[in-house]
Design an enzyme around this catalytic site. Structure first.
Site, PDB file in Angstrom:
ATOM      1  N   HIS A 187      -0.646   7.518  -4.822  1.00 42.82           N
ATOM      2  CA  HIS A 187      -0.752   6.470  -3.637  1.00 42.82           C
ATOM      3  C   HIS A 187      -1.196   7.598  -2.406  1.00 42.82           C
ATOM      4  O   HIS A 187      -2.211   7.482  -1.717  1.00 42.82           O
ATOM      5  CB  HIS A 187       0.478   5.920  -3.167  1.00 42.82           C
ATOM      6  CG  HIS A 187       0.598   5.335  -1.964  1.00 42.82           C
ATOM      7  ND1 HIS A 187       0.823   5.943  -0.747  1.00 42.82           N
ATOM      8  CD2 HIS A 187       0.239   3.995  -1.522  1.00 42.82           C
ATOM      9  CE1 HIS A 187       0.759   5.385   0.182  1.00 42.82           C
ATOM     10  NE2 HIS A 187       0.480   3.856   0.076  1.00 42.82           N
ATOM     11  N   LYS A 219       3.745   6.953  -6.748  1.00 42.20           N
ATOM     12  CA  LYS A 219       3.644   7.304  -5.107  1.00 42.20           C
ATOM     13  C   LYS A 219       2.800   8.444  -4.914  1.00 42.20           C
ATOM     14  O   LYS A 219       2.351   8.811  -3.756  1.00 42.20           O
ATOM     15  CB  LYS A 219       5.107   7.566  -4.685  1.00 42.20           C
ATOM     16  CG  LYS A 219       5.196   7.758  -3.112  1.00 42.20           C
ATOM     17  CD  LYS A 219       4.469   6.715  -2.305  1.00 42.20           C
ATOM     18  CE  LYS A 219       4.589   6.734  -0.822  1.00 42.20           C
ATOM     19  NZ  LYS A 219       4.959   8.044  -0.184  1.00 42.20           N
ATOM     20  N   GLU A 246      -4.361   8.011  -0.215  1.00 39.46           N
ATOM     21  CA  GLU A 246      -4.127   8.229   1.554  1.00 39.46           C
ATOM     22  C   GLU A 246      -5.041   9.236   2.035  1.00 39.46           C
ATOM     23  O   GLU A 246      -5.770   9.003   2.940  1.00 39.46           O
ATOM     24  CB  GLU A 246      -2.841   8.140   1.550  1.00 39.46           C
ATOM     25  CG  GLU A 246      -2.340   8.462   3.099  1.00 39.46           C
ATOM     26  CD  GLU A 246      -0.732   8.493   3.163  1.00 39.46           C
ATOM     27  OE1 GLU A 246      -0.070   7.657   2.555  1.00 39.46           O
ATOM     28  OE2 GLU A 246      -0.278   9.552   3.727  1.00 39.46           O
TER      29      GLU A 246
HETATM   30  C1  6PG Z   1       3.865   6.693   3.082  1.00 32.59           C
HETATM   31  C2  6PG Z   1       3.414   8.045   3.372  1.00 32.59           C
HETATM   32  C3  6PG Z   1       4.460   8.918   3.737  1.00 32.59           C
HETATM   33  C4  6PG Z   1       4.213  10.463   3.889  1.00 32.59           C
HETATM   34  C5  6PG Z   1       3.049  10.711   5.050  1.00 32.59           C
HETATM   35  C6  6PG Z   1       3.048  11.889   5.410  1.00 32.59           C
HETATM   36  O1  6PG Z   1       3.462   6.170   2.001  1.00 32.59           O
HETATM   37  O2  6PG Z   1       4.846   5.956   3.906  1.00 32.59           O
HETATM   38  O3  6PG Z   1       2.617   8.375   2.440  1.00 32.59           O
HETATM   39  O4  6PG Z   1       5.374   9.062   2.410  1.00 32.59           O
HETATM   40  O5  6PG Z   1       5.314  11.216   4.346  1.00 32.59           O
HETATM   41  O6  6PG Z   1       1.950  10.285   4.547  1.00 32.59           O
HETATM   42  O7  6PG Z   1       2.304  12.870   4.530  1.00 32.59           O
HETATM   43  P1  6PG Z   1       1.781  14.154   4.746  1.00 32.59           P
HETATM   44  O8  6PG Z   1       2.685  14.775   5.584  1.00 32.59           O
HETATM   45  O9  6PG Z   1       1.559  14.920   3.628  1.00 32.59           O
HETATM   46  O10 6PG Z   1       0.352  13.913   5.583  1.00 32.59           O
END
Ligand code: 6PG
Length: 468
Positions: free
Chosen positions: A187, A184, A191
């Protein structure tokens, strides 16, 4: 209490509440508990009314309400709160009960907790859950790791609540220890990189090609129907299209340009540094957020530091096509770097990760879901030992035909002074990775000059030192 639930969930913030509703909607009875009891009552009286929920007001009552061996999902804030709940809950549990941490936990914390829980005869799962609030409710991508036996117990529930793609659940056992939370974390690193390369394309099209938010919204929505099709491209189009009712302006033009972060991207970079795996686009994405947060300094610097005038005399439509291809290439390079980190981490931490399966469960539910992940799955199914996605024929073919567009867009961005932290770095990663001979020979010469650190030669075996 006669009726017992199939599973319990602690932590009724939005993600927890939505996940509980998702589980119930798949035919399971869910016990819920929250430190602030009023949240339990609010849920039971509100969204959970008439549904198969057991609302509980104490830890004891909560534990007693769950069928044995108990399955308990913790949806509390990552960090100390998880330790606090585990400490509170352990004395109430029986051998064979399973604790599941569904937060964005650092994988080493998961490994520590797993050992602690194991010593008490309990089982532990650390799972990535991606897809935000909507995903939690309608079907997230689920990345569980930890005790395999515990996963077998949970699989009938987890595979039902996960997103489904072509009849297959976006949920699979990742590996032992902290493997689930590790996957994760990566991931999220991917992202970060994809988000930043998208916003750089937006910045380029805004300042160099003079395209308004509305015009770009149309483009992103069109791109979502082609090879770029993905959740992040789709929502970018929707965000760009949204107009502020008060001012009539695009909301995106009114949002303060300071990006926040909760740390998962940073962990990915830090860990990749520890393992010695190059993921420069992810590193750059984290750095880009840091720089954005220096708003006050940037405003001052903008008054004293000069850059080039933006001059664009080319064919706009042609450039838009090139931005599209540059984005395509840069996104592939983000996946390639993230997956190469997973490949190496799997060896070093003995996670035994199946990269093809990971790509497969990322095809739906999660934030980085995309059409590309279908082909990435195939690439790793064809060759599970792939050292890097760029060795797959399909992907090397895409890069070979798109690298020119990537290069031209990066050149134009540089010429116009548009910061391309990730897109530019992705090109540099590509050029470094494909180069047979890098200038590291001279680095070795320098190291040997000032520190007698020695070097190897290309023409003969051995370790050498020169009196420079
Ligand atoms: C997900 C996201 C989530 C995460 C946001 C915010 O897979 O649903 O990754 O888990 O909380 O992406 O992350 P940041 O605050 O670090 O941008």
């Amino acid at each position: 209490m006669d009726k017992k639930s199939d599973i319990g969930l602690i932590g009724l913030a939005v993600m927890g509440e939505n996940l509980a509703l998702n589980i119930e909607s798949k035919g399971f009875t869910v016990s819920v508990y929250n430190r602030t009891i009023s949240k339990v009552d609010k849920l039971i009286e509100g969204r959970a009314k008439g549904k198969n929920f057991i609302g509980t007001h104490s830890m004891e009552e909560f534990i007693k309400s769950i069928k044995q061996p108990r399955k308990i999902i913790l949806m509390v804030k990552a960090g100390k709160p998880v330790d606090a709940v585990i400490d509170e809950i352990i004395p109430h549990l029986s051998k064979g009960d399973i604790l599941i941490d569904g937060g964005n936990t650092y994988f080493k914390d998961t490994e520590r907790r797993l050992k602690k829980v194991e010593e008490k005869g309990l089982m532990y799962i650390g799972t990535g859950v991606s897809g935000g609030e909507e995903g939690a409710l309608k079907g997230p991508s689920i990345m569980p790791g930890g005790h395999k036996e515990a996963y077998e117990e949970l699989a009938p529930i987890l595979t039902k609540i996960a997103a489904q793609v072509k009849g297959e659940p976006c949920c699979d056992y990742m590996g032992p220890g902290g493997a689930g939370h590790y996957v994760k974390m990566v991931h999220n690193g991917i992202e970060y990189s994809i988000m930043q390369t998208i916003v750089e394309a937006y910045d380029f099209m805004k300042d160099v090609l003079n395209l308004s938010a509305k015009e770009q919204a149309r483009l992103f929505s069109k791109w979502n129907d082609d090879v770029l099709g993905s959740y992040l491209i789709e929502i970018t189009g929707k965000i760009l299209a949204k107009v502020d009712k008060e001012t009539g302006k695009a909301i995106v033009d009114l949002i303060l340009d300071e990006a926040s972060q909760k740390g998962t991207g940073k962990w990915t970079s830090q860990n990749a540094m520890d393992l010695g795996v190059p993921i420069p686009s992810i590193d750059a994405a984290v750095q880009a957020r840091f720089i954005s947060a220096y708003k006050t300094e940037r405003v001052k610097a903008s008054k004293i530091l000069s850059g080039p005038e933006i001059e664009f005399a080319g064919d706009k439509d042609k450039f838009v096509e090139m931005v599209h291809d540059a984005l395509y290439a840069s996104e592939i390079l983000a996946y390639a770097q993230g997956l190469s980190l997973l490949t190496e981490a799997s060896k070093q931490y003995k996670f035994n990760l199946n990269i093809g399966n990971i790509a497969k469960i990322w095809r739906g539910g999660c934030i980085i879901r995309s059409k590309l992940l279908g082909s990435i799955t195939e690439a790793y199914e064809n060759n599970p030992e792939l050292p890097n996605l760029l060795f797959d024929e399909h992907f090397s073919g895409i890069l070979n035909t798109r690298q020119d567009a990537l290069r031209k867009v990066v050149q134009m961005a540089n010429k116009c002074g548009i910061p391309f932290m990730v897109t530019g770095t992705s090109l540099a990663y590509y050029d470094s990775y494909r180069k047979e001979r890098l200038p590291a020979n001279l680095i070795q010469g320098q190291r040997d000059y000032f520190g007698a650190h020695t070097y190897k030669r290309i023409d003969k075996e051995g370790i050498f030192h020169t009196e420079w």
